[in-house]
Design an enzyme around this catalytic site. Structure first.
Site, PDB file in Angstrom:
ATOM      1  N   GLN A   1       0.798  -1.221   0.000  1.00  0.00           N
ATOM      2  CA  GLN A   1       0.000   0.000   0.000  1.00  0.00           C
ATOM      3  C   GLN A   1       0.836   1.279   0.000  1.00  0.00           C
ATOM      4  OE1 GLN A   1      -1.383   1.876   3.562  1.00  0.00           O
ATOM      5  NE2 GLN A   1      -1.863  -0.110   4.424  1.00  0.00           N
TER       6      GLN A   1
ATOM      7  N   ARG B   1       3.733   0.108   6.305  1.00  0.00           N
ATOM      8  CA  ARG B   1       4.324   1.262   6.993  1.00  0.00           C
ATOM      9  C   ARG B   1       5.441   0.849   7.942  1.00  0.00           C
ATOM     10  NH1 ARG B   1       0.459   4.405  10.695  1.00  0.00           N
ATOM     11  NH2 ARG B   1       0.829   3.497  12.717  1.00  0.00           N
TER      12      ARG B   1
ATOM     13  N   GLY C   1      -2.055   6.298   2.739  1.00  0.00           N
ATOM     14  CA  GLY C   1      -1.854   4.959   3.258  1.00  0.00           C
ATOM     15  C   GLY C   1      -2.054   4.966   4.752  1.00  0.00           C
ATOM     16  N   CYS C   2      -1.781   3.840   5.333  1.00  0.00           N
ATOM     17  CA  CYS C   2      -2.035   3.642   6.759  1.00  0.00           C
ATOM     18  C   CYS C   2      -0.927   4.325   7.543  1.00  0.00           C
ATOM     19  CB  CYS C   2      -2.073   2.146   7.023  1.00  0.00           C
ATOM     20  SG  CYS C   2      -2.600   1.687   8.656  1.00  0.00           S
ATOM     21  N   VAL C   3      -0.906   5.651   7.555  1.00  0.00           N
ATOM     22  CA  VAL C   3       0.171   6.383   8.237  1.00  0.00           C
ATOM     23  C   VAL C   3      -0.391   7.156   9.419  1.00  0.00           C
ATOM     24  CG1 VAL C   3       2.054   8.014   7.988  1.00  0.00           C
ATOM     25  CG2 VAL C   3       1.360   6.655   6.081  1.00  0.00           C
TER      26      VAL C   3
END
Lengths: 408, 105
Positions: free
Chosen positions: A125, A171, B103-105
């Site tokens: 992602q 991440r 995004g997954c931040v």
């Protein structure tokens, strides 16, 4: 707020249409009792944030009203309503089906679809390149060689026939490599026989929140294929609620290949503590509380394991109230973190519930075993000046585990 | 959307406090962000990282991997959090005027 219901405008086929999307579960048995709305932590904070009304719209065939209801995208899909429902109507499941089947990809709020597309295009992602991925792993490896005082330490890349393949969140490679380092240190301490794939490693899937199953399975499937290719006995997923949930859901709904179990990393660590592979060297003395991420807890039943791990490593463990399957969502679930147009509602309004819960425990550290919840917690901590530190479980325990050479 | 006041001028920021228009970026904006991020004093180390991030973003339109950032600036990952308490993604990138990472931040 009263809304007139015009019988002439009702679309009787709508209910059956939605029902067909969720395996024909008959939500028409809803008693309209309102326990769902009572159970929703936000129904009394946000006008119209009302699962009962939303369900009524579906049942009565109020198609336009239902599809234009802001609730569709504001709902955290946390299932807090569902635990209260006497008829077992799973509203989160219905919300996901509505999201995924009645809107064009171009109107999905925030940057959800953008991230889904990046995952489809690049396999992760955050569009991390193969070169950057490998280089970061090598860096973590060097850091660990130093930290563990073991010059031979290697990250087991593409090893076949291991006990599990570990998959994580993009991440952790791109922005938070220290988190991955903490996890791999704990794995080293426990002496696990595992592998990480050089090809497919991101377990996340934002199509869990867009509800578009075609994207959802196209993102998740290659991860399962990698488990099979490397002949790992099971798949272990990092401290990321939605990634874990996505793996389990995609596996149950669509996977036809070789079978293997999928477990959350905290299930594995709890097992290793019980059988002695993982041992406690020292305890954290600061008061620690635990957030139950909806995706792992209410939806997949993993709540005792994380507590057991923390209680083993923390001298002062304090539960929030309510907790486990009755816990409140952090407020960032259901993809809300990726919809900046709702940031104020997410942090200031929804976040208040969680801030109050945390404050009442008096804890200094909040264990947050989910990347999505982590972002929400960091926003809440700032907004409400909680003065707490939010950490993943592995980060909390990494300096308190017995390393191999020190075992008896 | 909101704004932050930089020397009497209202500068537009997004919901997470990141700069909306990259051309608004200047040293005064960095100072204003630093105050919000609880950074007491901007040192050469801060500027070194900020400048690297800006150069990288101008070239690739994305933030660098933390690995790259640490290697190129000679700053350890741990020290990065001492310099920017919100970390590289949400702290350093914000001061450098980059948009919020998706995004997954």
């Amino acid at each position: 707020m009263t809304e007139a219901i015009l019988a002439a405008n009702l679309n009787p086929g709508f209910r059956a249409e939605v029902q067909g999307l969720i395996g024909n579960f008959d939500f028409g048995n809803c008693l309209a009792c309102g326990m769902c709305t009572a159970g929703c932590p936000y129904s009394d904070l946000i006008p119209g944030h009302d699962p009962r009304k939303f369900l009524r719209k579906l049942i009565l065939g109020m198609r336009e009203e239902a599809l234009n209801d802001p609730y569709v995208w504001l709902c955290n899909m946390c299932e807090r309503c569902t635990v209260e429902c006497p008829m077992q109507v799973n509203i989160a499941n219905i919300v996901r089906a509505v999201r995924g089947n009645f809107y064009d990809r171009s109107v999905i709020p925030g940057f959800l679809q953008k991230v889904v597309q990046e995952q489809l295009d690049t396999g992760n992602q955050m569009s991390v390149s193969q070169e950057d991925y490998i280089e970061t792993l090598e860096w973590i490896e060097e850091e660990l060689q130093e930290e563990l005082e073991d010059p031979n330490y290697k990250i087991p890349l593409d090893k076949e026939d291991t006990d599990f393949m570990f998959a994580f969140n993009a991440r952790e490679i791109k922005y938070y490599p220290a988190d991955l380092q903490a996890i791999l240190k704990v794995f080293y301490a426990a002496g696990f026989n595992y592998t990480i794939s050089s090809k497919k490693w991101d377990a996340t899937n934002l199509a869990l929140f867009t509800g578009i199953d075609e994207d959802f399975y196209n993102i998740q499937r290659p991860l399962f294929e990698e488990v099979v290719r490397l002949r790992a006995k099971e798949l272990i997923v990092t401290e990321c609620g939605h990634a874990f949930r996505s793996c389990r859901l995609a596996y149950r709904k669509f996977w036809q290949g070789k079978t293997f179990p999928i477990r959350h990393i905290l299930q594995l660590l709890n097992e290793a503590l019980n059988d002695g592979r993982l041992q406690v060297k020292s305890k954290v003395t600061e008061p620690v509380t635990y957030h139950d991420p909806c995706n792992a807890v209410r939806k997949e039943g993993v709540f005792e394991e994380g507590r057991n791990v923390l209680k083993s490593f923390c001298a002062d463990f304090r539960d929030m109230n309510p907790n486990k399957k009755f816990n409140y969502c952090c407020g960032g679930g259901g993809g809300l973190i990726a919809m900046p147009e709702f940031t104020d509602i997410r942090v200031r309004i929804k976040g208040q519930r969680k801030a109050d819960q945390v404050r009442a425990t008096g804890a200094k550290v909040v264990a947050v075993p989910c990347h999505n919840c982590m972002d929400q917690f960091n926003d809440i901590t700032k907004k409400f000046e909680l003065g707490t530190k939010n950490k993943h479980v592995c980060t909390i325990i990494q300096d308190h585990v017995v390393l191999p050479e020190k075992k008896d | 959307m909101g704004t932050i006041n930089v020397k009497g001028k209202e500068i537009e920021v997004d919901e997470d406090g990141f700069l909306v228009d990259p051309s608004d970026w200047n040293e005064d904006v960095v100072m204003a962000f630093a105050a919000l991020e609880e950074i007491d004093e901007l040192t050469d180390e801060h500027w070194n990282i900020i400048n690297y991030l800006r150069d990288y973003f101008n070239k690739f339109q994305t933030a660098p991997m933390v690995r790259k950032l640490c290697k190129e600036t000679g700053c350890s990952n741990k020290h990065m959090y001492e310099l920017f308490p919100s970390g590289p993604a949400k702290g350093a990138c914000k001061l450098a005027g980059l948009p919020k990472p998706t995004g997954c931040v």
